[in-house]
Design an enzyme around this catalytic site. Structure first.
Site, PDB file in Angstrom:
ATOM      1  N   SER A  45      48.711  52.497  47.692  1.00 48.59           N
ATOM      2  CA  SER A  45      49.374  51.020  47.555  1.00 48.59           C
ATOM      3  C   SER A  45      50.499  51.250  46.503  1.00 48.59           C
ATOM      4  O   SER A  45      51.196  50.168  46.508  1.00 48.59           O
ATOM      5  CB  SER A  45      48.277  50.114  47.283  1.00 48.59           C
ATOM      6  OG  SER A  45      47.754  50.478  45.969  1.00 48.59           O
ATOM      7  N   CYS A  67      47.195  33.720  39.391  1.00 47.81           N
ATOM      8  CA  CYS A  67      46.366  34.888  38.742  1.00 47.81           C
ATOM      9  C   CYS A  67      46.889  35.512  37.445  1.00 47.81           C
ATOM     10  O   CYS A  67      46.198  36.210  36.820  1.00 47.81           O
ATOM     11  CB  CYS A  67      45.850  35.822  39.816  1.00 47.81           C
ATOM     12  SG  CYS A  67      46.999  36.317  40.981  1.00 47.81           S
ATOM     13  N   CYS A 116      41.323  37.793  55.083  1.00 46.91           N
ATOM     14  CA  CYS A 116      41.344  38.147  56.464  1.00 46.91           C
ATOM     15  C   CYS A 116      42.905  38.269  57.358  1.00 46.91           C
ATOM     16  O   CYS A 116      43.816  38.058  56.607  1.00 46.91           O
ATOM     17  CB  CYS A 116      41.038  36.679  57.378  1.00 46.91           C
ATOM     18  SG  CYS A 116      39.450  36.216  56.815  1.00 46.91           S
ATOM     19  N   CYS A 127      51.891  33.619  48.304  1.00 46.79           N
ATOM     20  CA  CYS A 127      51.064  34.681  47.431  1.00 46.79           C
ATOM     21  C   CYS A 127      52.067  35.912  47.178  1.00 46.79           C
ATOM     22  O   CYS A 127      52.047  36.376  47.720  1.00 46.79           O
ATOM     23  CB  CYS A 127      49.817  35.108  48.200  1.00 46.79           C
ATOM     24  SG  CYS A 127      48.720  36.355  47.292  1.00 46.79           S
ATOM     25  N   CYS A 139      41.528  34.179  41.646  1.00 50.39           N
ATOM     26  CA  CYS A 139      42.203  33.470  42.528  1.00 50.39           C
ATOM     27  C   CYS A 139      41.173  32.506  43.089  1.00 50.39           C
ATOM     28  O   CYS A 139      39.862  32.824  43.420  1.00 50.39           O
ATOM     29  CB  CYS A 139      42.681  34.335  43.899  1.00 50.39           C
ATOM     30  SG  CYS A 139      43.408  33.636  45.186  1.00 50.39           S
ATOM     31  N   ASP A 193      50.632  51.719  38.933  1.00 52.48           N
ATOM     32  CA  ASP A 193      49.748  51.134  39.606  1.00 52.48           C
ATOM     33  C   ASP A 193      50.317  49.928  39.829  1.00 52.48           C
ATOM     34  O   ASP A 193      50.912  49.187  39.081  1.00 52.48           O
ATOM     35  CB  ASP A 193      48.309  51.044  38.967  1.00 52.48           C
ATOM     36  CG  ASP A 193      47.188  50.784  39.828  1.00 52.48           C
ATOM     37  OD1 ASP A 193      47.327  50.868  41.213  1.00 52.48           O
ATOM     38  OD2 ASP A 193      45.821  50.707  39.446  1.00 52.48           O
ATOM     39  N   ASP A 194      49.897  49.137  41.041  1.00 48.87           N
ATOM     40  CA  ASP A 194      50.180  47.885  41.350  1.00 48.87           C
ATOM     41  C   ASP A 194      49.499  46.715  40.238  1.00 48.87           C
ATOM     42  O   ASP A 194      50.033  45.834  40.046  1.00 48.87           O
ATOM     43  CB  ASP A 194      50.013  47.523  42.658  1.00 48.87           C
ATOM     44  CG  ASP A 194      48.757  47.703  43.378  1.00 48.87           C
ATOM     45  OD1 ASP A 194      47.835  47.166  43.065  1.00 48.87           O
ATOM     46  OD2 ASP A 194      48.516  48.850  43.978  1.00 48.87           O
TER      47      ASP A 194
END
Ligand code: SF4
Length: 463
Positions: free
Chosen positions: A294, A453, A10, A245, A398, A361-362
């Site tokens: 991203s 993670c 959110c 995070c 997570c 890529d991330d």
């Protein structure tokens, strides 16, 4: 990030002391839209009354001018939601607005309480009735039970048993409040308008469009109370080890946001991750392409670093993303999902044909889309495809407010080795950034981060 199956739960926004409170909240939520697209809502308040509007879908399409006119008052909070916990039914749409013995209270939450199951069970045994499946009801139940005299006492009673992760904005008739968990897992920042209005938001990008100045973070365990008398900051709960995070920097946060006290935006920080990735996994190639959007900054950082340390590999957009398509996961069947993927990403033939291509890529979550794209890049004539990732292998789901597939669907967990993942996606080589390399980023400024993670270390217990 190819799979679109990892989403922040959110975004939250709150404002006190502005005659256009609901309009500013609308704009703020629009800027936070990347943090959730399933539901959105605004609750506003005058001294006498609360007003609310909740909708499915995205902010721009959810609120009309008339809706915003009807959301009266000089104070408002708002929420954009992506469901992780509880169902995606509208009943779980936030902000929640409830009547308690202390009066009306509106609350919007980003995160997920690690001990939600045991607390819910405790309340249910005592006969409390929950009207939603969302863990966000828990602080409302605690608030309804407290007999504290001051707002600080009430808030301490409300939050002292709730474990991270939470970044919350709350609105009563008398005040707006922002509170953050003791480890600072999810972000919450404070801003100010030139007319003296105070704002809370998940990211600083929400301040830019409404002309607000960034003041700083709500600190871990801190309660910030805003009313007509000004701002009061209280260290409500004892701070614990900071576990922000790290995925906010890597992927979730907008590139133009400042997060977790860093004095550069995520875009600069991601370029540095890309540069470190090159230092760890250098390769000579003809083009470096990001997974848009991203990984754009990371790929740029990778390319720039390659010129400092070798003959250099130019940046190019070998993959193009359509911005006019919904997220792939809401398609109901695998067949439709597959069509969605090919509609969403296309390979730019002129950038890859006859070339050795590096895809930056991330993160790799399930790798299903990446596998298809590697195949397509080769189909369009690439000589070789090398994949580089600006985070370590993502092996553990997570439990602190991010929606991730169950562990067995995480490709790094399932394959068990980097070479196993490489074979699955069909790349000629694959390199992940090491955890140490990721955390050595000079812009992290000594901040400590959650890395569960990647390494499975669970520093926040669930019960
Ligand atoms: S487990 Fe990963 S995604 Fe979840 S809070 Fe920790 S770093 Fe962020």
């Amino acid at each position: 990030m190819l799979d679109d199956l990892i989403q922040d739960k959110c975004g939250v926004f709150g404002i006190w002391g502005d005659k256009n409170a609901s309009e500013r909240t609308f704009v703020g939520l629009h800027l936070l839209q990347h943090r959730g697209q399933e539901h959105c809502g605004i609750v506003s308040a005058t001294k006498k009354k609360f007003y609310k509007k909740h909708c499915e879908g995205i902010v721009n399409e959810a609120f009309s001018n008339e809706d915003l006119r009807n959301l009266r008052g000089r104070a408002a909070i708002g929420h954009v939601k992506y469901t992780t916990q509880g169902s995606s039914s509208m009943v779980n749409a936030q902000p929640f607005l409830r009547h308690t013995k202390h009066g009306n209270i509106a609350l919007a939450h980003n995160g997920e309480f690690a001990n939600q199951n045991s607390l819910r069970e405790m309340f249910e045994k005592e006969g409390h009735v929950f009207t939603t499946t969302s863990d966000t009801e828990l602080p409302i139940h605690f608030y309804g039970l407290t007999d504290g005299n001051t707002i600080e006492e009430k808030m301490r009673d409300t939050f002292e048993l709730l474990k991270p992760a939470y970044a919350i904005v709350m609105l009563t008739r008398n005040e707006l409040m922002g509170i953050r968990d003791v480890s600072g897992v999810r972000p919450l920042v404070i801003g100010e308008l030139s007319n003296g209005a105070t704002i809370f938001a998940s990211e600083t990008v929400a301040f830019d469009a409404i002309g607000a100045k960034y003041i700083g973070e709500v600190e871990p365990g801190e309660l910030v109370i805003v009313n007509d008398g000004g701002i009061r900051r209280v260290q409500l709960l004892e701070r614990k080890e900071r576990l922000s995070c790290v995925f906010e920097h890597i992927y979730f946060g907008r590139p133009d946001s400042f997060q977790f006290g860093s004095d550069v935006t995520n875009s600069v920080l991601r370029k540095e991750l890309g540069a470190q990735l090159y230092r760890e996994h250098p390769i000579e190639a003809d083009v470096v392409t990001p997974m848009p959007d991203s990984s754009n900054d990371a790929a740029l950082g990778f390319s720039e670093e390659s010129y400092k340390n070798g003959k250099g590999t130019p940046f190019g957009f070998g993959i193009v993303r359509s911005h006019y398509i919904g997220r792939t996961f809401i398609e109901p069947t695998q067949a439709l999902r597959d069509i969605g993927v090919t509609k969403k990403f296309n390979v730019n033939k002129s950038e890859v044909q006859g070339k050795s291509v590096v895809v930056v890529d991330d993160s790799i979550i399930r790798a299903t889309t990446l596998k298809k794209l590697v195949k397509k890049i080769k189909h369009f004539g690439a000589k070789e495809v090398h994949v580089r990732v600006t985070s370590p292998p993502y092996k553990h789901a997570c439990y602190l407010g991010i929606n991730t597939p169950e562990k067995k669907r995480l490709i790094a967990h399932r394959e068990g080795s980097v070479d196993g993942v490489r074979k699955f996606i069909g790349a000629d080589s694959l390199g992940y950034l090491s955890k140490e390399g990721m955390l050595s980023n000079k812009y992290f400024k000594g901040m400590s981060y959650c890395t569960h993670c990647f390494d499975g270390v669970r520093k926040i217990r669930r019960s």
